[in-house]
Write an enzyme that holds these catalytic residues in place. Structure first.
Site, PDB file in Angstrom:
ATOM      1  CG  HIS A 176      -1.913   1.056   1.255  1.00 47.54           C
ATOM      2  ND1 HIS A 176      -1.596   2.336   1.677  1.00 47.54           N
ATOM      3  CD2 HIS A 176      -3.204   1.079   0.864  1.00 47.54           C
ATOM      4  CE1 HIS A 176      -2.678   3.091   1.533  1.00 47.54           C
ATOM      5  NE2 HIS A 176      -3.656   2.363   1.044  1.00 47.54           N
ATOM      6  CG  ASP A 213      -7.998   3.794  -1.153  1.00 49.14           C
ATOM      7  OD1 ASP A 213      -7.703   3.438   0.002  1.00 49.14           O
ATOM      8  OD2 ASP A 213      -7.213   4.386  -1.908  1.00 49.14           O
TER       9      ASP A 213
HETATM   10  C1  VNL Z   1      -5.475   8.831   0.748  1.00 47.16           C
HETATM   11  C2  VNL Z   1      -5.986   7.940  -0.164  1.00 47.16           C
HETATM   12  C3  VNL Z   1      -4.780   8.365   1.856  1.00 47.16           C
HETATM   13  C4  VNL Z   1      -5.800   6.581   0.031  1.00 47.16           C
HETATM   14  C5  VNL Z   1      -4.591   7.010   2.029  1.00 47.16           C
HETATM   15  O1  VNL Z   1      -3.903   6.487   3.101  1.00 47.16           O
HETATM   16  C6  VNL Z   1      -5.117   6.125   1.127  1.00 47.16           C
HETATM   17  C7  VNL Z   1      -5.680  10.242   0.551  1.00 47.16           C
HETATM   18  C8  VNL Z   1      -3.376   7.353   4.053  1.00 47.16           C
HETATM   19  O2  VNL Z   1      -6.458  10.619  -0.342  1.00 47.16           O
HETATM   20  O3  VNL Z   1      -5.107  11.021   1.312  1.00 47.16           O
HETATM   21  O4  VNL Z   1      -4.971   4.807   1.349  1.00 47.16           O
HETATM   22 MN    MN Z   2      -5.630   3.001   0.365  1.00 49.20          MN
END
Ligand code: VNL
Ligand code: MN
Length: 340
Positions: free
Chosen positions: A179, A302
Site C-alpha cells: 500500500h 479505498d
Molecule cells: C489517501 C488515499 C490516503 C488513500 C490514504 O492512506 C489512502 C488520501 C493514508 O487521499 O489522502 O490509502
Molecule cells: Mn488506500
C-alpha cells in the site's frame, strides 16, 4: 434479472485509537518526512485534511462503515491498518502496535465473519519479529494476507535484511499488499510541492518504484511463490511492462541490472495482482483486464478515502462478461485472500 454479485472490496482502511494516538505524537514531533502533512492533518487537526473526517471513518468500523456497506450493497471489506501503519514508529512501539492492531482486527472479523476480512500488519523495522508476527497473524488469528506501506526508513523490500518477511509471506501463502505512503526521503525532492506528496501522484511514484525494485533485483527468483498486490490500478506499472522488458534486458546485457531468470513482464504476471482502488476509469480497467487477465484484477473502494457509491457504480457498469465481473468483484479476492 440475476442476483447481484457478491462484492468484496479489498483495500479498505481502518485504525485503532492506540495507533491514532501514536501518530498524533509523530505529528507533533520534528522531521520532514513527506508523510507528515497527511499525518498532521488527520491525527492532529492541521488545516485541510481535518474537514474530510477521515479519522472518524477509520475508527468507526462496526457502525458507520457497516451502514454504508449495507446502503451500497458491499458484502465484505478486507480491512487493513491505514497508511503509514506502524512504519513511522520505533521498532518496539511498531511491533507492539502491529500486534495490537492484528488482535483487534481478528476480534472485529470474529464478530462479523461475513462482512469483514483483514490483512495483518507487521513492523519491518524488526524483520525477524515481523516474520514471527506474520506467522501468528496467519496461523493463529487467521488473517487473510499482509499489508505493508511501502518503504521503511527509506528502505525497500528488495534489501536482503527484509527477506525474513518475504520468506514468511511466501511460506504462509499470504499475499502482501504494498500500500502507498508518501515518497521516501530519497525520492521526495520534486514531490514536495502543489500537493504532489500524496495520493494525487507521490503514492504511485513511491509504490511503483518499490515494485520495480523488487522485480529488477531478482527477489522473485529467491521467492518464486511470493504474491504481491498493488492498488490504484497496479500503480500503472503494467502500463510500462513493454519498456521495462526492453530496457531491463538491455541493462542486463551491459551489466547494469542483475541477471534474472524471468523477464519483468513474466514476474508481473506470476507474482502480482492489482486492484482498482481509487481509479474508476473504464479504459484503464479494460487495458488491465486485457493485459493481465481477469484473474489478476480485484475490486477495491479505498474506504474511507474514496466514496463507496461511485466505486460500486463503476464496477456495476464496467463492460465485462458476467464471468469476468464475478472474478473482479469477488472470486479473485476469495482465492488470493483465502476468503470462504
Ligand atoms: C489517501 C488515499 C490516503 C488513500 C490514504 O492512506 C489512502 C488520501 C493514508 O487521499 O489522502 O490509502
Ligand atoms: Mn488506500
Amino acid at each position: 434479472m440475476t442476483a447481484p454479485l457478491r462484492r468484496i472490496a479489498v483495500e479498505e482502511a481502518f485504525s485503532i485509537p492506540e495507533v491514532a494516538a501514536a501518530l498524533q505524537r509523530v505529528a507533533r514531533g520534528p522531521g520532514d518526512s513527506l508523510d507528515l502533512p497527511l499525518v498532521r492533518g488527520i491525527y492532529d487537526g492541521a488545516p485541510g485534511y481535518g474537514s474530510m473526517n477521515f479519522l472518524e471513518g477509520l475508527l468507526d468500523i462496526e457502525g458507520r462503515r457497516l451502514r454504508e456497506m449495507d446502503e451500497h450493497g458491499v458484502d465484505m471489506q478486507v480491512l487493513s491498518l491505514t497508511a503509514p501503519g506502524v512504519q513511522m514508529f520505533d521498532a518496539d512501539t511498531a511491533c507492539e502496535l502491529a500486534a495490537l492492531a492484528n488482535d483487534r482486527l481478528a476480534e472485529i472479523i470474529a464478530r462479523h465473519p461475513t462482512r469483514f476480512a483483514g490483512l495483518a500488519s507487521f513492523a519491518p523495522q524488526a524483520p525477524k519479529r515481523a516474520a514471527q508476527e506474520i506467522e501468528r497473524a496467519i496461523t493463529r488469528l487467521k488473517l487473510n494476507g499482509l499489508v505493508v506501506n511501502s518503504h521503511t526508513n527509506g528502505e525497500y523490500l528488495d534489501d536482503p535484511k527484509y527477506w525474513p518477511i518475504l520468506e514468511a509471506a511466501e511460506a504462509h501463502d499470504a499475499c502482501l499488499y504494498i500500500h502507498p505512503r508518501a515518497p521516501s526521503d530519497g525520492l521526495k525532492g520534486a514531490l514536495r510541492d502543489y500537493g504532489m506528496d500524496a495520493a494525487m501522484w507521490g503514492y504511485g511514484v513511491e509504490v511503483g518504484t518499490h515494485a520495480v525494485r523488487m522485480m529488477v533485483s531478482g527477489v522473485f527468483d529467491r521467492f518464486p511463490k511470493l504474491k504481491i498486490c498493488l492498488g490504484h490500478m497496479g500503480e500503472a506499472v503494467h502500463f510500462w511492462l513493454w519498456r521495462l522488458n526492453f530496457m531491463n534486458s538491455r541493462a542486463q546485457k551491459i551489466g547494469r541490472s542483475p541477471k534474472t531468470e524471468l523477464t519483468m513482464a513474466e514476474y508481473f504476471q506470476r507474482n502480482f495482482v492489482i486492484t482498482t482502488s481509487g481509479v474508476e476509469d473504464p479504459l484503464a480497467l479494460e487495458y488491465s483486464v486485457k493485459k493481465l487477465g481477469a484473474d489478476n484484477v480485484l475490486w477495491a473502494i479505498d474506504y474511507p478515502y474514496q466514496p463507496t457509491a461511485p466505486a460500486v457504480a463503476f464496477m456495476d457498469a464496467a463492460p465485462l462478461s458476467p464471468e469476468d465481473k464475478a472474478k473482479i468483484y469477488h472470486r479473485n479476492a476469495e482465492r488470493i485472500f483465502h476468503i470462504a
